[in-house]
Design a protein around this motif. Structure first.
Motif, PDB file in Angstrom:
ATOM      1  N   LEU A   1       0.944  -1.258   0.091  1.00 35.68           N
ATOM      2  CA  LEU A   1      -0.014   0.041  -0.076  1.00 35.68           C
ATOM      3  C   LEU A   1       0.894   1.136   0.121  1.00 35.68           C
ATOM      4  O   LEU A   1       0.448   2.311  -0.546  1.00 35.68           O
ATOM      5  N   PHE A   2       1.997   1.145   0.592  1.00 37.90           N
ATOM      6  CA  PHE A   2       2.898   2.546   0.633  1.00 37.90           C
ATOM      7  C   PHE A   2       3.888   2.422  -0.283  1.00 37.90           C
ATOM      8  O   PHE A   2       4.620   3.608  -0.542  1.00 37.90           O
ATOM      9  N   LEU A   3       4.402   1.354  -0.877  1.00 34.87           N
ATOM     10  CA  LEU A   3       5.383   1.156  -1.685  1.00 34.87           C
ATOM     11  C   LEU A   3       5.110   1.323  -3.220  1.00 34.87           C
ATOM     12  O   LEU A   3       6.281   1.725  -3.943  1.00 34.87           O
ATOM     13  N   LEU A   4       3.843   0.988  -3.466  1.00 34.92           N
ATOM     14  CA  LEU A   4       3.512   0.891  -4.870  1.00 34.92           C
ATOM     15  C   LEU A   4       2.456   2.012  -5.157  1.00 34.92           C
ATOM     16  O   LEU A   4       1.944   2.611  -4.375  1.00 34.92           O
ATOM     17  N   PRO A   5       2.688   2.392  -6.454  1.00 36.67           N
ATOM     18  CA  PRO A   5       1.606   3.733  -6.685  1.00 36.67           C
ATOM     19  C   PRO A   5       0.292   3.021  -6.925  1.00 36.67           C
ATOM     20  O   PRO A   5       0.088   1.667  -7.242  1.00 36.67           O
ATOM     21  N   GLN A   6      -0.751   4.086  -6.945  1.00 36.96           N
ATOM     22  CA  GLN A   6      -2.038   3.574  -7.245  1.00 36.96           C
ATOM     23  C   GLN A   6      -2.523   3.300  -8.749  1.00 36.96           C
ATOM     24  O   GLN A   6      -1.817   4.268  -9.215  1.00 36.96           O
ATOM     25  N   PRO A   7      -3.198   2.532  -9.013  1.00 39.90           N
ATOM     26  CA  PRO A   7      -4.125   1.729  -8.358  1.00 39.90           C
ATOM     27  C   PRO A   7      -3.427   0.237  -8.163  1.00 39.90           C
ATOM     28  O   PRO A   7      -4.098  -0.659  -7.389  1.00 39.90           O
ATOM     29  N   VAL A   8      -1.967  -0.006  -8.386  1.00 37.44           N
ATOM     30  CA  VAL A   8      -1.583  -1.041  -8.223  1.00 37.44           C
ATOM     31  C   VAL A   8      -1.385  -1.636  -6.850  1.00 37.44           C
ATOM     32  O   VAL A   8      -1.526  -2.540  -6.403  1.00 37.44           O
ATOM     33  N   ALA A   9      -1.154  -0.477  -6.028  1.00 34.90           N
ATOM     34  CA  ALA A   9      -0.857  -0.774  -4.617  1.00 34.90           C
ATOM     35  C   ALA A   9      -2.403  -1.598  -4.019  1.00 34.90           C
ATOM     36  O   ALA A   9      -2.186  -2.337  -3.059  1.00 34.90           O
ATOM     37  N   THR A  10      -3.439  -0.706  -4.573  1.00 38.83           N
ATOM     38  CA  THR A  10      -4.715  -1.426  -3.871  1.00 38.83           C
ATOM     39  C   THR A  10      -4.695  -2.750  -4.380  1.00 38.83           C
ATOM     40  O   THR A  10      -5.410  -3.766  -3.813  1.00 38.83           O
ATOM     41  N   VAL A  11      -4.641  -3.255  -5.621  1.00 34.97           N
ATOM     42  CA  VAL A  11      -4.696  -4.321  -6.232  1.00 34.97           C
ATOM     43  C   VAL A  11      -3.844  -5.586  -5.439  1.00 34.97           C
ATOM     44  O   VAL A  11      -4.217  -6.611  -4.921  1.00 34.97           O
ATOM     45  N   ALA A  12      -2.523  -5.057  -5.307  1.00 40.91           N
ATOM     46  CA  ALA A  12      -1.541  -6.040  -4.489  1.00 40.91           C
ATOM     47  C   ALA A  12      -2.007  -6.049  -3.111  1.00 40.91           C
ATOM     48  O   ALA A  12      -1.965  -7.589  -2.504  1.00 40.91           O
ATOM     49  N   PHE A  13      -2.554  -5.040  -2.393  1.00 38.75           N
ATOM     50  CA  PHE A  13      -3.061  -5.210  -1.117  1.00 38.75           C
ATOM     51  C   PHE A  13      -4.186  -6.358  -0.934  1.00 38.75           C
ATOM     52  O   PHE A  13      -4.240  -7.126  -0.135  1.00 38.75           O
ATOM     53  N   VAL A  14      -5.066  -6.137  -1.726  1.00 45.30           N
ATOM     54  CA  VAL A  14      -6.297  -6.959  -1.635  1.00 45.30           C
ATOM     55  C   VAL A  14      -6.172  -8.244  -1.875  1.00 45.30           C
ATOM     56  O   VAL A  14      -6.572  -9.412  -1.350  1.00 45.30           O
ATOM     57  N   LEU A  15      -5.054  -8.654  -3.007  1.00 43.44           N
ATOM     58  CA  LEU A  15      -4.644  -9.938  -3.289  1.00 43.44           C
ATOM     59  C   LEU A  15      -3.917 -10.634  -1.963  1.00 43.44           C
ATOM     60  O   LEU A  15      -4.265 -11.916  -1.771  1.00 43.44           O
ATOM     61  N   LEU A  16      -3.029  -9.808  -1.528  1.00 46.95           N
ATOM     62  CA  LEU A  16      -2.068 -10.482  -0.627  1.00 46.95           C
ATOM     63  C   LEU A  16      -2.988 -10.598   0.983  1.00 46.95           C
ATOM     64  O   LEU A  16      -2.856 -11.575   1.644  1.00 46.95           O
ATOM     65  N   PHE A  17      -3.518  -9.491   1.210  1.00 44.67           N
ATOM     66  CA  PHE A  17      -4.286  -9.093   2.360  1.00 44.67           C
ATOM     67  C   PHE A  17      -5.498 -10.195   2.397  1.00 44.67           C
ATOM     68  O   PHE A  17      -5.753 -10.966   3.673  1.00 44.67           O
ATOM     69  N   GLY A  18      -6.269 -10.277   1.511  1.00 43.97           N
ATOM     70  CA  GLY A  18      -7.507 -11.112   1.292  1.00 43.97           C
ATOM     71  C   GLY A  18      -7.444 -12.521   1.113  1.00 43.97           C
ATOM     72  O   GLY A  18      -8.112 -13.194   1.963  1.00 43.97           O
ATOM     73  N   VAL A  19      -6.290 -13.108   0.556  1.00 44.05           N
ATOM     74  CA  VAL A  19      -5.994 -14.457   0.560  1.00 44.05           C
ATOM     75  C   VAL A  19      -5.802 -15.024   2.240  1.00 44.05           C
ATOM     76  O   VAL A  19      -6.038 -16.180   2.402  1.00 44.05           O
ATOM     77  N   GLY A  20      -5.038 -14.055   3.034  1.00 44.75           N
ATOM     78  CA  GLY A  20      -4.875 -14.402   4.603  1.00 44.75           C
ATOM     79  C   GLY A  20      -5.978 -14.238   5.442  1.00 44.75           C
ATOM     80  O   GLY A  20      -6.049 -14.411   6.276  1.00 44.75           O
ATOM     81  N   PHE A  21      -7.093 -13.552   4.742  1.00 46.71           N
ATOM     82  CA  PHE A  21      -8.065 -12.856   5.618  1.00 46.71           C
ATOM     83  C   PHE A  21      -8.848 -13.825   6.290  1.00 46.71           C
ATOM     84  O   PHE A  21      -9.130 -13.583   7.654  1.00 46.71           O
ATOM     85  N   GLY A  22      -9.035 -15.241   5.807  1.00 48.54           N
ATOM     86  CA  GLY A  22      -9.947 -16.190   6.591  1.00 48.54           C
ATOM     87  C   GLY A  22      -8.962 -17.337   6.951  1.00 48.54           C
ATOM     88  O   GLY A  22      -9.949 -18.610   7.306  1.00 48.54           O
TER      89      GLY A  22
END
Length: 403
Positions: A304-325
Motif C-alpha cells: 500500500l505504501f511502496l507501490l503507486p495507485q491503483p497497483v498498490a490497492t490491487v496488490a494489497f487486496v490480493l495478498l491481504f485477502g487471501v490470508g483474511f480467513g
C-alpha cells in the motif's frame, strides 16, 4: 451433518452479524440515535458472544452441540424479533444482548467442536466446506436484507429474518448428535475400521486430561498459548482493515469505486485463501502454510505504501485477502492436534473470547492511533500484528512438534 451446519452458519452469520450494517441507516432515522450509539449494540453483542463462548465450550465438551445449537437458534430468532420491536436504545441493547448470547451458541465455535468430534482424517475438508459456504453469508444476506427493507420496511424485514434464524433449530435438533458412537460409527463415518495410526491425540480415549485442568489448563502448553495470541492479533488486523480501508484509500487518492471494490474483494478472496490453505496444507503442513499466508498480509500492507495507485490497492487486496480467513480453518485444525478431544470445545471457547476481544478493541485502538498520528501509523500497526501472528504460528507449530 457438515452441509447442514454450513447452511445454518451462513444464516446465523448473515442475520446475527452482517445484516446490522444494512439496518443501521433506517434505525438511525427512526430511533433518533447516533451511529455510535447504535453501533454500541453490536459491540455489546460481540463482547457477550466472546464471554458466552467460554461457557458454551464447557457445555459442548460434556453434552455435545445438539441442544445448545438448537436453543441458540431459537434464542437468536426471539432476539431478532425483539430487535424489530425496539423503540429506544435500552430495548435495542437488550435485544442485542440476546443476539450475543445466541451467537455464542450457534456460530463457528460449536460447529468447530462438532467437526473435531466427528472427523479425524477428513477434518480439513470438513472445515473447508463449513467455512467456504459460510463465507458467503455477507454476500447473501446484505442484499437480501436491503431487498426486504425496500419492500416491507426495516421492522417487518427483521421479523422475516427472525423466522429464518429460528428455523435453523430444526436441522440442529434433527441432525446433530454428541458423537459418532451415538450412531454406531467411528470418526469420518467409518463403521468397521479402527482409527488410523495418524489420528490426532484427541482420538485417544485413554489420554490423560489432568495436565489440561486446573490453573492455566491447556495454556500451560506453549503451542496453545502461541496459537491463541496469533489468532487474536490477526483478528485485530482484519477488523481494523475492515473498518478503515475505504477511508484510507480515499485519502490516498484512490477512486471511490476502487475503494468499494477493494473492501468487498477481501471477503471474496478469503474464500479463495481457505481453498488454497486446504490444498497446500495436505502437502506442506497446515501450520507453516498458515504462517506464510498471514505473513503475506504484512507484505500486502507494505505494498500500500511502496507501490503507486491503483497497483498498490490491487496488490494489497490480493495478498491481504487471501490470508483474511485462513485461521477460520487453521485454528480449529491445529487446536485439534494440540489438545485432547474431551477438552477441545472448552479451550476453543477460550480462544474465541481472545479473538472476539481483538475484534472489539481493534476499531477503537487503531482508530485512536490514526486520529493521533495518521493512517501510516495505523496501517503500520496492522502490519505489525499480522507479522507477529505469523511468527507465533511458526513457534506454535514447533512447540507442538517438540512436545
Amino acid at each position: 451433518m457438515v452441509w447442514a451446519l454450513a447452511v445454518t452458519e451462513t444464516v446465523s452469520y448473515g442475520v446475527l452479524y452482517y445484516s446490522f450494517a444494512v439496518f443501521l441507516v433506517p434505525m438511525r432515522e427512526e430511533l433518533d440515535a447516533s451511529t455510535a450509539q447504535l453501533s454500541g449494540a453490536l459491540t455489546l453483542s460481540l463482547a457477550l458472544s466472546g464471554l458466552g463462548a467460554v461457557v458454551v465450550g464447557r457445555w459442548l465438551d460434556r453434552w455435545g452441540a445438539r441442544w445448545v445449537m438448537t436453543t441458540g437458534s431459537l434464542l437468536g430468532g426471539a432476539s431478532v424479533l425483539a430487535w424489530s420491536q425496539a423503540e429506544d436504545l435500552g430495548q435495542l441493547y437488550l435485544a442485542f444482548a440476546g443476539i450475543g448470547l445466541a451467537s455464542a451458541a450457534v456460530l463457528y465455535e460449536p460447529a468447530y467442536a462438532v467437526i473435531n468430534t466427528w472427523f479425524r482424517r477428513d477434518r480439513p475438508r470438513a472445515l473447508l466446506t463449513l467455512t467456504v459456504v459460510a463465507g458467503f453469508a455477507s454476500t447473501i444476506f446484505l442484499p437480501t436484507s436491503q431487498f426486504l427493507i425496500d419492500g416491507v420496511g426495516w421492522r417487518p424485514a427483521l421479523v422475516v429474518l427472525a423466522a429464518v434464524v429460528a428455523a435453523c433449530a430444526l436441522p440442529h435438533a434433527l441432525v446433530l448428535r454428541r458423537s459418532p458412537a451415538d450412531l454406531d460409527l467411528l470418526p469420518d463415518g467409518r463403521a468397521d475400521a479402527d482409527p488410523p495410526p495418524s489420528a490426532a491425540a484427541s482420538a485417544a480415549p485413554d489420554v490423560d486430561l489432568q495436565p489440561y485442568r486446573g490453573p492455566g489448563g491447556a495454556y500451560r502448553r506453549p503451542a496453545v498459548r502461541w496459537l491463541t495470541l496469533a489468532a487474536a492479533l490477526q483478528m485485530v488486523a482484519n477488523a481494523a482493515v475492515a473498518v478503515f480501508l475505504v477511508a484510507y484509500l480515499l485519502e490516498a487518492g484512490a477512486p471511490a469505486g476502487l475503494a468499494a471494490v477493494a473492501a468487498g474483494g477481501l471477503g471474496a478472496l478469503s474464500v479463495t485463501g481457505r481453498v488454497v490453505l486446504t490444498v497446500l496444507a495436505a502437502r506442506v503442513g497446515i501450520g507453516h502454510v498458515t504462517a506464510a499466508m498471514v505473513l503475506g498480509q504484512a507484505v500486502g500492507v507494505a505494498a500500500l505504501f511502496l507501490l503507486p495507485q491503483p497497483v498498490a490497492t490491487v496488490a494489497f487486496v490480493l495478498l491481504f485477502g487471501v490470508g483474511f480467513g485462513v485461521l477460520n480453518i487453521a485454528r480449529p485444525a491445529l487446536l485439534g492436534h494440540f489438545v485432547p478431544g474431551p477438552v477441545f470445545a472448552a479451550v476453543s471457547g477460550q480462544q474465541a473470547l481472545a479473538v472476539q476481544f481483538g475484534r472489539v478493541v481493534a476499531p477503537v485502538a487503531v482508530g485512536a492511533l490514526i486520529t493521533a498520528v495518521g493512517y501510516g501509523a495505523g496501517f503500520t500497526a496492522i502490519a505489525g500484528c499480522v507479522l507477529a501472528a505469523a511468527v507465533l504460528l511458526v513457534l506454535s507449530d514447533r512447540a507442538a512438534g517438540s512436545s
